[in-house]
Design a protein around this motif. Structure first.
Motif, PDB file in Angstrom:
ATOM      1  N   GLY A 308      21.461  22.692  71.796  1.00 47.00           N
ATOM      2  CA  GLY A 308      20.557  22.111  71.776  1.00 47.00           C
ATOM      3  C   GLY A 308      20.619  20.613  70.900  1.00 47.00           C
ATOM      4  N   LEU A 309      21.426  20.880  69.537  1.00 53.59           N
ATOM      5  CA  LEU A 309      21.577  19.756  68.690  1.00 53.59           C
ATOM      6  C   LEU A 309      22.433  18.606  69.623  1.00 53.59           C
ATOM      7  CD1 LEU A 309      22.452  21.548  65.411  1.00 53.59           C
ATOM      8  CD2 LEU A 309      20.344  20.292  66.119  1.00 53.59           C
ATOM      9  N   PHE A 310      23.425  19.029  70.283  1.00 50.20           N
ATOM     10  CA  PHE A 310      24.240  17.957  71.135  1.00 50.20           C
ATOM     11  C   PHE A 310      23.432  17.403  71.882  1.00 50.20           C
ATOM     12  CE2 PHE A 310      27.039  16.932  74.638  1.00 50.20           C
ATOM     13  CZ  PHE A 310      27.798  15.897  74.023  1.00 50.20           C
ATOM     14  N   ALA A 311      22.480  17.809  72.848  1.00 48.00           N
ATOM     15  CA  ALA A 311      21.439  17.280  73.589  1.00 48.00           C
ATOM     16  C   ALA A 311      20.758  16.278  72.869  1.00 48.00           C
ATOM     17  CB  ALA A 311      20.539  18.334  74.243  1.00 48.00           C
ATOM     18  N   ARG A 312      20.128  16.397  71.722  1.00 46.90           N
ATOM     19  CA  ARG A 312      19.538  15.591  70.644  1.00 46.90           C
ATOM     20  C   ARG A 312      20.376  14.349  70.446  1.00 46.90           C
ATOM     21  NH1 ARG A 312      15.361  13.909  71.229  1.00 46.90           N
ATOM     22  NH2 ARG A 312      15.091  13.395  69.074  1.00 46.90           N
ATOM     23  N   ALA A 313      21.519  14.791  70.082  1.00 50.07           N
ATOM     24  CA  ALA A 313      22.510  13.818  69.761  1.00 50.07           C
ATOM     25  C   ALA A 313      22.650  12.684  70.676  1.00 50.07           C
ATOM     26  CB  ALA A 313      23.666  14.264  69.304  1.00 50.07           C
ATOM     27  N   VAL A 314      22.846  13.129  72.127  1.00 52.78           N
ATOM     28  CA  VAL A 314      22.832  12.197  73.138  1.00 52.78           C
ATOM     29  C   VAL A 314      21.634  11.303  73.134  1.00 52.78           C
ATOM     30  CG1 VAL A 314      23.288  11.897  75.450  1.00 52.78           C
ATOM     31  CG2 VAL A 314      24.432  13.514  74.323  1.00 52.78           C
ATOM     32  N   GLU A 315      20.627  11.922  73.065  1.00 54.63           N
ATOM     33  CA  GLU A 315      19.345  11.237  73.376  1.00 54.63           C
ATOM     34  C   GLU A 315      19.060  10.191  72.146  1.00 54.63           C
ATOM     35  OE1 GLU A 315      16.439  14.399  73.155  1.00 54.63           O
ATOM     36  OE2 GLU A 315      16.895  15.242  75.183  1.00 54.63           O
ATOM     37  N   LEU A 316      19.425  10.585  70.993  1.00 53.82           N
ATOM     38  CA  LEU A 316      19.131   9.708  69.587  1.00 53.82           C
ATOM     39  C   LEU A 316      20.283   8.569  69.788  1.00 53.82           C
ATOM     40  CD1 LEU A 316      18.853  12.401  67.133  1.00 53.82           C
ATOM     41  CD2 LEU A 316      17.010  10.462  67.835  1.00 53.82           C
ATOM     42  N   ALA A 317      21.511   8.953  70.307  1.00 53.46           N
ATOM     43  CA  ALA A 317      22.387   7.590  70.604  1.00 53.46           C
ATOM     44  C   ALA A 317      21.963   6.642  71.417  1.00 53.46           C
ATOM     45  CB  ALA A 317      23.718   8.153  71.141  1.00 53.46           C
ATOM     46  N   ALA A 318      21.293   6.986  72.553  1.00 55.66           N
ATOM     47  CA  ALA A 318      20.761   6.153  73.573  1.00 55.66           C
ATOM     48  C   ALA A 318      19.439   5.329  72.784  1.00 55.66           C
ATOM     49  CB  ALA A 318      20.089   6.800  74.517  1.00 55.66           C
ATOM     50  N   GLN A 319      18.667   6.004  71.855  1.00 60.93           N
ATOM     51  CA  GLN A 319      17.749   5.447  70.977  1.00 60.93           C
ATOM     52  C   GLN A 319      18.139   4.266  70.220  1.00 60.93           C
ATOM     53  OE1 GLN A 319      14.739   7.983  69.770  1.00 60.93           O
ATOM     54  NE2 GLN A 319      14.990   9.390  71.422  1.00 60.93           N
ATOM     55  N   LEU A 320      19.347   4.723  69.407  1.00 58.52           N
ATOM     56  CA  LEU A 320      20.174   3.882  68.683  1.00 58.52           C
ATOM     57  C   LEU A 320      20.677   2.530  69.202  1.00 58.52           C
ATOM     58  CD1 LEU A 320      21.640   6.749  66.403  1.00 58.52           C
ATOM     59  CD2 LEU A 320      19.937   4.838  65.570  1.00 58.52           C
TER      60      LEU A 320
END
Length: 385
Positions: A308-320
């Motif tokens: 779950g945390l890795f999926a959020r890291a991928v999503e947040l990297a895109a937002q960043l």
């Protein structure tokens, strides 16, 4: 004032880039204090300076916790149990004097020095990600955050493991600031066990009456083979006899011999299987006795804990607007094994990108420090929202 859910991600990346010179200054500062794990006074000196650095950057003094002679730091923000825990260590494998021949240096985008990769750069990234959140969204943005900086990770976290587990007991996320070769986040790690198998025999004069002796070394040879046979390549379980010794003089039948064992396993079931087998070793030579010391050190970090945390890291990297992180499974263990073993969502390998852990070519790549610091800040805010 904006809360953590309304962070300006582009501004966060710019802030991290702007902070890079100061981060490099702080990395040089911590590298320049040698902290070999086996020197508790040196670790305490490093902890004292790191505590001062935390107060200087974040305006809050950490608690200094001395457990069985080893110094650790804990800095909590807000009230109640920690909801996000940043896990760092400031001890290193490098002996005193290493700085004389491998000093801190920066050249062509590469940062070098003992502990630069494992894991002092990551520890400083923890500090600056926190500072960036305070400056961008106010102190309330880090309510529920806890920063740990321990002093014995490189020797098995024997005094800090319970501190780590207790601090993360009610956390939504544990972020481990270990480094990454190639930049991949650690999605799973093998569990580790460490043993010393001691063989007791009986001494005798090797020339006059060797038949009266009971040869511990010969028994050791049998047991090393038996232990090595516990490996299971299909399940990626490794059981490796490592350091061994025995005997006293060239004309004495050895009365004592011993060998160390390194065990790595992907699952708790495999780790327990090997543990039970090592603890049940039986002598091959009549009259010898086997003593087993040690046991399970870190439980396996299984992949569902990080998903779950890795999926959020991928999503947040895109937002960043930064490169999306990759994931990897690795054999080496970390303090993340403790939190993952307790079922706490854990993401590891968020620190420096580089190479050379425990090696002469240890280094970190400077270009990755700002974007990964921004990603860490976003991950913290995401779980504290």
């Amino acid at each position: 004032m904006p809360g953590p859910t309304t962070l300006d991600h582009a501004a966060l990346v710019r802030a991290a880039q702007d902070a890079l010179p100061a981060m490099l200054t702080d990395i040089e500062r911590v590298i320049s204090i040698e902290t070999p794990s086996d020197d508790r006074e040196a670790v305490a000196r490093g902890a004292a300076d790191f505590a001062a650095l935390l107060e200087e950057r974040l305006g809050a003094a950490p608690e200094t916790l001395v457990i069985d002679g080893v110094t650790h730091l804990r800095l909590r923000f807000g009230t109640g149990p920690a909801r996000v825990v940043l896990i760092n260590h400031q001890d290193t494998v490098w002996p005193h004097g290493t700085l004389d021949r491998l000093p801190y240096s920066v050249s062509e985008g590469v940062l070098r020095g003992p502990g630069s990769f494992d894991m002092l750069t990551g520890a400083i990234m923890s500090v600056w990600a926190t500072k960036m959140l305070i400056e961008s969204a106010g102190p309330e943005a880090i309510d529920g955050l806890s920063i740990l900086v321990t002093g014995d990770e490189e020797v098995g976290s024997t005094t800090s493991s319970e501190l780590i587990r207790a601090e993360a007991r009610e956390a939504r996320a544990a972020y481990v600031m270990e480094a990454s070769a190639g930049g991949a986040l650690k999605l799973s790690r093998k569990g580790t066990s460490m043993y010393t198998v001691v063989i007791h025999g009986r001494a005798a004069h090797a020339g006059l009456e060797p038949e009266k002796g009971i040869h511990a070394g010969l028994e050791l040879a049998h047991q090393m083979q038996a232990v090595a046979a516990l490996s299971d390549p299909e399940l990626q379980t490794t059981v490796t006899p490592t350091v061994f010794s025995g005997g006293t003089t060239t004309n004495t039948v050895p009365a004592r011999a011993q060998f160390d064992v390194d065990v790595r396993a992907l699952t708790a079931a495999e780790q327990r299987r090997v543990h039970d087998a090592i603890c049940s070793l039986t002598p091959h030579i009549e009259g010898t006795r086997i003593e087993v010391l040690g046991g399970i050190n870190r439980p396996p970090f299984e992949p569902e804990i990080s998903a779950g945390l890795f999926a959020r890291a991928v999503e947040l990297a895109a937002q960043l607007g930064i490169e999306a992180p990759r994931g990897a499974a690795v054999g080496g263990a970390s303090d993340g094994n403790f939190t993952a073993g307790d079922g706490i969502p854990t993401l590891d390998g968020l620190g420096a990108v580089g190479d050379g852990a425990h090696a002469e070519h240890e280094h970190a790549l400077i270009e990755y420090i700002p974007p990964r610091t921004a990603l860490l800040a976003a991950l913290i805010a995401d779980q504290l929202a």
